[in-house]
Design a protein around this motif. Structure first.
Motif, PDB file in Angstrom:
ATOM      1  N   LEU A 190       0.863  -1.149   0.163  1.00 10.11           N
ATOM      2  CA  LEU A 190       0.150  -0.002   0.028  1.00 10.11           C
ATOM      3  C   LEU A 190       0.789   1.257   0.127  1.00 10.11           C
ATOM      4  O   LEU A 190       1.801   1.270   0.624  1.00 10.11           O
ATOM      5  N   ARG A 191       0.486   2.097  -0.592  1.00  7.85           N
ATOM      6  CA  ARG A 191       1.277   3.488  -0.817  1.00  7.85           C
ATOM      7  C   ARG A 191       0.594   4.763  -0.512  1.00  7.85           C
ATOM      8  O   ARG A 191      -0.942   4.560  -0.503  1.00  7.85           O
ATOM      9  N   HIS A 192       0.978   5.818   0.118  1.00  2.71           N
ATOM     10  CA  HIS A 192       0.277   6.917   0.338  1.00  2.71           C
ATOM     11  C   HIS A 192       0.026   7.770  -1.128  1.00  2.71           C
ATOM     12  O   HIS A 192       0.629   7.941  -1.648  1.00  2.71           O
ATOM     13  N   ILE A 200      -3.359   3.439  -0.094  1.00  2.56           N
ATOM     14  CA  ILE A 200      -4.031   2.740  -1.518  1.00  2.56           C
ATOM     15  C   ILE A 200      -3.284   1.372  -1.955  1.00  2.56           C
ATOM     16  O   ILE A 200      -2.075   1.710  -1.885  1.00  2.56           O
ATOM     17  N   ALA A 201      -4.120   0.405  -2.091  1.00  3.98           N
ATOM     18  CA  ALA A 201      -3.270  -0.957  -2.187  1.00  3.98           C
ATOM     19  C   ALA A 201      -3.042  -0.870  -3.876  1.00  3.98           C
ATOM     20  O   ALA A 201      -3.827  -0.576  -4.704  1.00  3.98           O
ATOM     21  N   LYS A 202      -1.650  -0.783  -3.883  1.00  3.80           N
ATOM     22  CA  LYS A 202      -1.166  -0.938  -5.411  1.00  3.80           C
ATOM     23  C   LYS A 202      -0.944  -2.034  -5.982  1.00  3.80           C
ATOM     24  O   LYS A 202      -1.058  -2.448  -7.294  1.00  3.80           O
ATOM     25  N   VAL A 203      -0.508  -3.181  -5.208  1.00  2.00           N
ATOM     26  CA  VAL A 203      -0.023  -4.658  -5.461  1.00  2.00           C
ATOM     27  C   VAL A 203      -0.861  -5.806  -4.272  1.00  2.00           C
ATOM     28  O   VAL A 203      -0.552  -5.356  -3.333  1.00  2.00           O
ATOM     29  N   VAL A 204      -1.596  -6.642  -4.746  1.00  2.00           N
ATOM     30  CA  VAL A 204      -2.323  -7.685  -3.762  1.00  2.00           C
ATOM     31  C   VAL A 204      -1.767  -8.982  -4.448  1.00  2.00           C
ATOM     32  O   VAL A 204      -1.877  -9.317  -5.479  1.00  2.00           O
ATOM     33  N   ARG A 205      -1.010  -9.833  -3.566  1.00  2.00           N
ATOM     34  CA  ARG A 205      -1.019 -11.313  -3.813  1.00  2.00           C
ATOM     35  C   ARG A 205      -1.688 -12.053  -2.967  1.00  2.00           C
ATOM     36  O   ARG A 205      -1.692 -12.097  -1.866  1.00  2.00           O
ATOM     37  N   GLY A 271       4.555   4.077   2.522  1.00  2.00           N
ATOM     38  CA  GLY A 271       3.561   3.259   2.646  1.00  2.00           C
ATOM     39  C   GLY A 271       3.912   2.211   3.452  1.00  2.00           C
ATOM     40  O   GLY A 271       4.654   2.210   4.630  1.00  2.00           O
ATOM     41  N   ILE A 272       3.200   0.872   3.256  1.00  2.00           N
ATOM     42  CA  ILE A 272       3.372  -0.170   3.913  1.00  2.00           C
ATOM     43  C   ILE A 272       3.162  -1.622   3.276  1.00  2.00           C
ATOM     44  O   ILE A 272       2.720  -1.205   2.165  1.00  2.00           O
TER      45      ILE A 272
END
Length: 558
Positions: A190-192, A200-205, A271-272
């Motif tokens: 997730l990035r700001h 905001i979630a940018k990549v989901v695995r 982000g996190i």
């Protein structure tokens, strides 16, 4: 018609079929797409059909419109999979995301967390005291082995990340690398983004088939703890720990273990990264947490480098476009002054940046008449230069042997008013010079009054005959007349001259221009312009110009 998929901060995803007309989005209920979002403006944005495309446009919202993480300032074409952020509402154009992420405000506290490790403590270079016990006691082989394994992974990852990748590809690649080195059921980067900033979630695995299409809930308090304390968070054995009974977002999904680590580049948190285990029975260990922290730090540094690289590419692209625009604008100005019996004419334009909003022109009307124009578009930069080019095209279409200057000015005014922003206008002066008699018919639409220096050394000004072009529709302009006798000089200029300042904050003013004109009036027109520039530079004392400077000299020689 394409769909947009709307992912509110709270609640279920829903979609909207875009009509073949302008669709408004915002907080107000009378929008085509109302959004229940306190961070949205009442009329926040517009989606517009244009040919086979759809465009997104900010509707003067307070918090702006973000497209793929970047705030837009003009209409932007939407492509399948593009992500739009309005306030805290995420919208995806033409594509539904299989799993969506919600940072939830479910009850929890730092007491629910098993381990908090400060990033600086994890990332600092280990000393021998961390692996060898004092007083000659035995070496901690397990810790040494874990550290060796971690640094072997980091070494390999560093090699893998050497080559540049576009930012979107890099984020995907980072999560692939983390997934290869840490067993997990789910992982999210997730990035700001946006204003106010939010994760905001940018990549989901998703590695477990049973979890696909399920909403992923990440505890807001755990995220806050990770960010506020700049620390890596480890949660484990949640099903057996009574401390997690209040944290329904974890218990409802049967989470056995989770990690949350900031994307920290040694300067700021970007982000996190969140990972959890549900079907995998063994919990994450502190060694896993340390490894994820090291990988996240390396990833954050690489993300920063990628962003800087992309900004450099954007600057380089913009520089090339500005150079091209500057050349086009230069080509639109007179390449050489006209040669007319009894007259010596010259003009020069010096923009304060690569492109400007000043304009001058010499246009033959018939064998005995020459049109001479000067104009100054409000503002600076590319938008002003484009409006200047439009004015030039309209002016050339209006100039003909039977034209009436006051009617021409009225048409130009309506054109500028219709085709420009509400705060855009143009000061404009046009002279129809009869170079056989020296008579001049002119209109002056709010422009700096041109100066006539007669053969006796007296200064006259060509008065204004109407308001600036584009200020209001359907204006009328009065036709004015004057005459140049042998030895007279007409000087037309833009306010970049008179408003130029020196280091004492004094303006050059019209008096400085008149003085320079008188001082060098015996020079030919082009050399006279150069001498006036020299006088201005001497006055300014190396203070940089803040506006374009344009000047035209018309000398009647005989």
């Amino acid at each position: 018609m394409p769909k947009i998929y709307i992912y509110p901060k709270k609640g279920d995803v829903y979609h909207f079929l875009l009509p073949d007309k302008i669709a408004s989005l915002g907080r107000s209920a009378d929008n085509d797409i109302p959004l229940d979002d306190q961070f949205c403006s009442k009329k926040h944005a517009l989606i517009l059909p244009e040919g086979n495309d759809f465009l997104i446009q900010d509707n003067n919202s307070k918090n702006g419109v973000f497209l793929n993480g970047k705030r837009i300032s003009k209409k932007s074409i939407l492509k399948k999979g593009d992500e739009i952020l309005l306030g805290s509402t995420r919208i995806v154009f033409g594509l539904k995301i299989d799993s969506n992420v919600e940072v939830t405000d479910s009850p929890s506290s730092s007491a629910n967390i098993n381990t908090i490790l400060n990033l600086k403590d994890i990332l600092k270079k280990p000393s021998m005291s961390t692996t060898i016990q004092a007083d000659g006691k035995s070496i901690d082989l397990e810790m040494l082995k874990a550290q060796h394994q971690d640094f072997s992974v980091i070494n390999e990852v560093s090699k893998a990340l050497i080559l540049h990748k576009p930012l979107d590809e890099l984020l995907e690649y980072i999560m692939d690398i983390i997934g290869e080195n840490l067993k997990m059921d789910r992982g999210i980067l997730l990035r700001h983004e946006g204003h106010p900033p939010q994760l905001i979630a940018k990549v989901v695995r998703i590695n477990s088939k049973e979890l696909i299409n399920k909403k992923i809930q990440v505890s807001q308090s755990i995220v806050n703890t990770a960010i506020e304390k700049n620390s890596a968070i480890l949660i484990s054995d949640t099903q057996n720990d009574t401390r997690f009974k209040s944290q329904q977002s974890i218990l409802n999904l049967n989470i056995h273990s989770a990690m949350c680590v900031p994307l920290w580049n040694n300067k700021k948190i970007m982000g996190i990264i969140y990972c959890d285990r549900i079907s995998l029975r063994s919990p994450f260990s502190q060694s896993d947490l340390r490894l994820l922290t090291l990988l996240s730090n390396l990833a954050a540094v690489k993300i920063e480098n990628a962003e800087l690289y992309e900004k450099d590419l954007e600057r380089e692209k913009m520089e090339k476009e500005l150079q091209l625009a500057a050349q086009i604008q230069k080509d639109l100005l007179p390449q050489k002054p006209p040669k007319i019996n009894n007259f010596d004419i010259a003009g020069t334009n010096v923009p304060c940046s690569q492109v400007g909003g000043d304009y001058y022109d010499f246009t033959p009307i018939n064998p005995s008449h020459m049109g001479i124009a000067i104009a100054d578009v409000s503002g600076k930069g590319v938008s002003s230069s484009l409006l200047m080019a439009s004015l030039r095209a309209s002016l050339h279409s209006e100039i003909h042997n039977e034209h009436l200057l006051n009617e021409m000015a009225a048409k130009l005014n309506n054109f500028v008013h219709k085709s420009s922003a509400i705060n855009s206008f143009i000061t404009f002066c046009f002279c129809d010079l009869n170079h056989k008699t020296g008579e001049i018919n002119y209109i002056n639409a709010g422009h700096n009054p041109p100066i006539i220096l007669d053969s006796r050394g007296t200064v006259h000004r060509l008065e204004i005959s109407g308001l600036c072009l584009g200020m209001f529709p359907d204006l009328s302009y009065s036709l004015k007349k004057t005459k140049l006798d042998p030895g007279d000089i007409l000087l037309m200029y833009t306010d970049g001259f008179t408003e130029s300042r020196n280091n004492k904050n004094q303006e050059f003013q019209e008096s400085g221009l008149s003085t320079a004109l008188k001082k060098h009036s015996n020079l030919p027109a082009q050399k006279l312009i150069s001498a006036i520039f020299d006088e201005l530079e001497s006055f300014a004392q190396e203070e940089p110009p803040f506006d374009d400077r344009t000047i035209v000299i018309i000398k009647r020689t005989t």
